[in-house]
Scaffold this motif. Structure first.
Motif, PDB file in Angstrom:
ATOM      1  N   LYS A  92      41.574 -19.502 -10.738  1.00  0.00           N
ATOM      2  CA  LYS A  92      40.311 -19.300 -11.441  1.00  0.00           C
ATOM      3  C   LYS A  92      40.463 -18.263 -12.554  1.00  0.00           C
ATOM      4  O   LYS A  92      39.831 -18.337 -13.591  1.00  0.00           O
ATOM      5  CB  LYS A  92      39.231 -18.837 -10.448  1.00  0.00           C
ATOM      6  CG  LYS A  92      37.879 -19.432 -10.724  1.00  0.00           C
ATOM      7  CD  LYS A  92      36.811 -18.812  -9.856  1.00  0.00           C
ATOM      8  CE  LYS A  92      36.784 -17.316  -9.974  1.00  0.00           C
ATOM      9  NZ  LYS A  92      35.796 -16.681  -9.117  1.00  0.00           N
ATOM     10  N   TRP A 132      51.244 -18.672 -13.387  1.00  0.00           N
ATOM     11  CA  TRP A 132      50.141 -18.631 -12.433  1.00  0.00           C
ATOM     12  C   TRP A 132      49.585 -20.018 -12.191  1.00  0.00           C
ATOM     13  O   TRP A 132      49.244 -20.386 -11.064  1.00  0.00           O
ATOM     14  CB  TRP A 132      49.022 -17.708 -12.930  1.00  0.00           C
ATOM     15  CG  TRP A 132      49.345 -16.255 -12.826  1.00  0.00           C
ATOM     16  CD1 TRP A 132      50.582 -15.708 -12.597  1.00  0.00           C
ATOM     17  CD2 TRP A 132      48.437 -15.157 -12.914  1.00  0.00           C
ATOM     18  NE1 TRP A 132      50.492 -14.336 -12.554  1.00  0.00           N
ATOM     19  CE2 TRP A 132      49.189 -13.969 -12.746  1.00  0.00           C
ATOM     20  CE3 TRP A 132      47.066 -15.053 -13.134  1.00  0.00           C
ATOM     21  CZ2 TRP A 132      48.610 -12.706 -12.783  1.00  0.00           C
ATOM     22  CZ3 TRP A 132      46.491 -13.786 -13.176  1.00  0.00           C
ATOM     23  CH2 TRP A 132      47.257 -12.630 -12.998  1.00  0.00           C
ATOM     24  N   ARG A 154      46.590 -22.766  -2.089  1.00  0.00           N
ATOM     25  CA  ARG A 154      46.940 -21.457  -1.530  1.00  0.00           C
ATOM     26  C   ARG A 154      46.455 -20.314  -2.418  1.00  0.00           C
ATOM     27  O   ARG A 154      46.247 -19.203  -1.940  1.00  0.00           O
ATOM     28  CB  ARG A 154      48.462 -21.350  -1.399  1.00  0.00           C
ATOM     29  CG  ARG A 154      49.001 -21.654  -0.013  1.00  0.00           C
ATOM     30  CD  ARG A 154      50.511 -21.463   0.035  1.00  0.00           C
ATOM     31  NE  ARG A 154      50.939 -20.092   0.212  1.00  0.00           N
ATOM     32  CZ  ARG A 154      52.179 -19.641  -0.070  1.00  0.00           C
ATOM     33  NH1 ARG A 154      53.078 -20.463  -0.571  1.00  0.00           N
ATOM     34  NH2 ARG A 154      52.502 -18.380   0.135  1.00  0.00           N
ATOM     35  N   PHE A 155      46.326 -20.589  -3.713  1.00  0.00           N
ATOM     36  CA  PHE A 155      45.988 -19.512  -4.640  1.00  0.00           C
ATOM     37  C   PHE A 155      44.769 -19.842  -5.495  1.00  0.00           C
ATOM     38  O   PHE A 155      44.852 -19.834  -6.729  1.00  0.00           O
ATOM     39  CB  PHE A 155      47.190 -19.204  -5.542  1.00  0.00           C
ATOM     40  CG  PHE A 155      48.387 -18.684  -4.809  1.00  0.00           C
ATOM     41  CD1 PHE A 155      48.489 -17.334  -4.485  1.00  0.00           C
ATOM     42  CD2 PHE A 155      49.413 -19.533  -4.417  1.00  0.00           C
ATOM     43  CE1 PHE A 155      49.595 -16.848  -3.813  1.00  0.00           C
ATOM     44  CE2 PHE A 155      50.529 -19.046  -3.739  1.00  0.00           C
ATOM     45  CZ  PHE A 155      50.623 -17.701  -3.434  1.00  0.00           C
ATOM     46  N   PRO A 156      43.638 -20.116  -4.870  1.00  0.00           N
ATOM     47  CA  PRO A 156      42.455 -20.493  -5.649  1.00  0.00           C
ATOM     48  C   PRO A 156      41.985 -19.387  -6.586  1.00  0.00           C
ATOM     49  O   PRO A 156      41.614 -19.669  -7.733  1.00  0.00           O
ATOM     50  CB  PRO A 156      41.403 -20.780  -4.573  1.00  0.00           C
ATOM     51  CG  PRO A 156      41.889 -20.094  -3.338  1.00  0.00           C
ATOM     52  CD  PRO A 156      43.378 -20.111  -3.430  1.00  0.00           C
ATOM     53  N   PHE A 157      42.004 -18.178  -6.129  1.00  0.00           N
ATOM     54  CA  PHE A 157      41.516 -17.086  -6.979  1.00  0.00           C
ATOM     55  C   PHE A 157      42.368 -16.943  -8.235  1.00  0.00           C
ATOM     56  O   PHE A 157      41.853 -16.825  -9.345  1.00  0.00           O
ATOM     57  CB  PHE A 157      41.500 -15.765  -6.198  1.00  0.00           C
ATOM     58  CG  PHE A 157      41.001 -14.607  -7.016  1.00  0.00           C
ATOM     59  CD1 PHE A 157      39.648 -14.490  -7.307  1.00  0.00           C
ATOM     60  CD2 PHE A 157      41.877 -13.649  -7.510  1.00  0.00           C
ATOM     61  CE1 PHE A 157      39.175 -13.426  -8.071  1.00  0.00           C
ATOM     62  CE2 PHE A 157      41.412 -12.585  -8.272  1.00  0.00           C
ATOM     63  CZ  PHE A 157      40.066 -12.479  -8.545  1.00  0.00           C
ATOM     64  N   ILE A 158      43.659 -16.977  -8.064  1.00  0.00           N
ATOM     65  CA  ILE A 158      44.552 -16.838  -9.213  1.00  0.00           C
ATOM     66  C   ILE A 158      44.334 -17.972 -10.200  1.00  0.00           C
ATOM     67  O   ILE A 158      44.347 -17.774 -11.416  1.00  0.00           O
ATOM     68  CB  ILE A 158      46.022 -16.787  -8.747  1.00  0.00           C
ATOM     69  CG1 ILE A 158      46.255 -15.440  -8.054  1.00  0.00           C
ATOM     70  CG2 ILE A 158      46.980 -16.978  -9.900  1.00  0.00           C
ATOM     71  CD1 ILE A 158      47.667 -15.187  -7.625  1.00  0.00           C
TER      72      ILE A 158
END
Lengths: 224, 224
Positions: free
Chosen positions: A192, A179, A186-190
DNA sequence: ACCTGAACACCGTTCAAGT
DNA sequence: ACCTGAACACCGTTCAAGT
């Protein structure tokens, strides 16, 4: 006084669907789905591959029967009030799939099998006891069952990975590492969430989802 | 003034991973998962079976790439506010799986693939925008994704059945008939619900589940 | 009625050989 | 570098033949 009675032990184990299913479960549990072949099964049962077809139509029926066997046992001992009963059913299925990952895959492959019907019934019945409006029961039961099966399948898949590569916390760490490699833009939530993965408890998270659904059902009920 | 330039048409179609994946998708869509073999794929691409392995490691990678291809396109056009965005993502996936049932099966088989990560990210990001508390985001996102995947897999399986036996309403009627055969004493809930099955709308029911989860998330947020 | 095991048709994958 | 296609190891399933 017959000394040479039935000393031949009478193979107490004449082939039967039940014995075949049990042997299949043993193979599935010990070596995974790929290891279940008719040849391996025949070898374990000390018979010819074709003999199995006398008792079981094909591989699909075998997997269905094995899954029904596992789930059937679970469904007996879910207890408590309607809400806790739903939690108990869900946790029972979760734990069963933790112990038998192949069940998770099979449940989402064959939605019409008895095991699915039992899950649906036991969830639906409790929603009724919970006082959910008639018109809302079908949707609510479906939502719970979809959720349970989705989580089940994911856990089965993850268990398959763990089986290949070490223990659970190690494989969680491995996932977290993957991850972290994703593009952060592109994947800020992941990104975090990734650091929380190793300390994270599948089972608790699964239950949290059940509680969200129950809370949603209650909220709709009181018209919020 | 070379007359015999590259009259050989230069096979504009030199093999590539992209062309292979597209051909695979065509086979999967037209004839189902079982029809996708390396031999069939090679025949369609007018090449040898082994050639495919130069561009693709194995069948698993092929299915993963095909799934990522489909889901990747979907994820681009989910729009609207955070709640509606979540609904749009969910419906996009639902419709994609309706059109490509094999995607549903593949998603629950390979949880670490890019498509899953995109779904997770796009749901999680919107939860954040919704104002869900930090500590609750991971659980809420997981719940939504589990639910979406569970429904996806079930729909894929049902689509497989419909493909075998006539149209959708006919197969729903068939399922209702099977439900009606179950022992009413053991399956009272299913019996009550069975008559509603033929008139029932998969897509609306799927969305109802999303709304239950969103309602639950909102309820927990305001501390109910 | 039930079991045996060879045979069939079909896979995914590999690899020596070609260009 | 890329493609060809035969070969390998392995499936699920069938079926003539046995008891």
């Amino acid at each position: 006084m017959t000394k040479k009675t039935q000393r031949t032990e009478r193979r107490s184990d004449a082939l039967s669907k039940e014995r075949i299913v049990e042997a299949a479960i043993e193979i599935l549990d010990a070596e995974g789905e790929n290891a279940l072949t008719f040849r391996a099964l025949a070898a374990r049962l000390a018979t010819g591959a074709g003999a199995i077809y006398w008792h079981v139509a094909d591989k699909s029926e075998l997997l269905t029967a094995a899954t029904d066997h596992i789930i059937g046992r679970i469904m007996l001992d879910a207890d408590g009030g309607p809400e806790d009963g739903i939690r108990a059913v869900a946790i029972g299925i979760f734990d069963a799939i933790d112990a038998h990952p192949w069940v998770g895959a099979q449940l989402s492959r064959e939605p019409q099998q008895l095991a699915m019907m039992q899950i649906f019934e036991s969830v639906g019945g409790r929603l009724q006891a919970l006082g959910v409006a008639e018109g809302a029961q079908f949707d609510a039961a479906s939502a719970l069952v979809y959720y349970i099966l989705g989580a089940a399948a994911q856990n089965a898949a993850n268990a398959r990975l763990s089986l290949a590569g070490g223990d659970r916390s190690a494989s969680l760490a491995g996932i977290a590492a993957r991850w972290a490699q994703l593009d952060p833009a592109r994947f800020p939530f992941i990104h975090k969430v990734a650091p929380h993965l190793p300390e994270h408890d599948d089972r608790a998270q699964f239950l949290a989802g059940i509680d969200l659904l129950l809370a949603g059902i209650a909220a709709v009920q009181r018209g919020t």
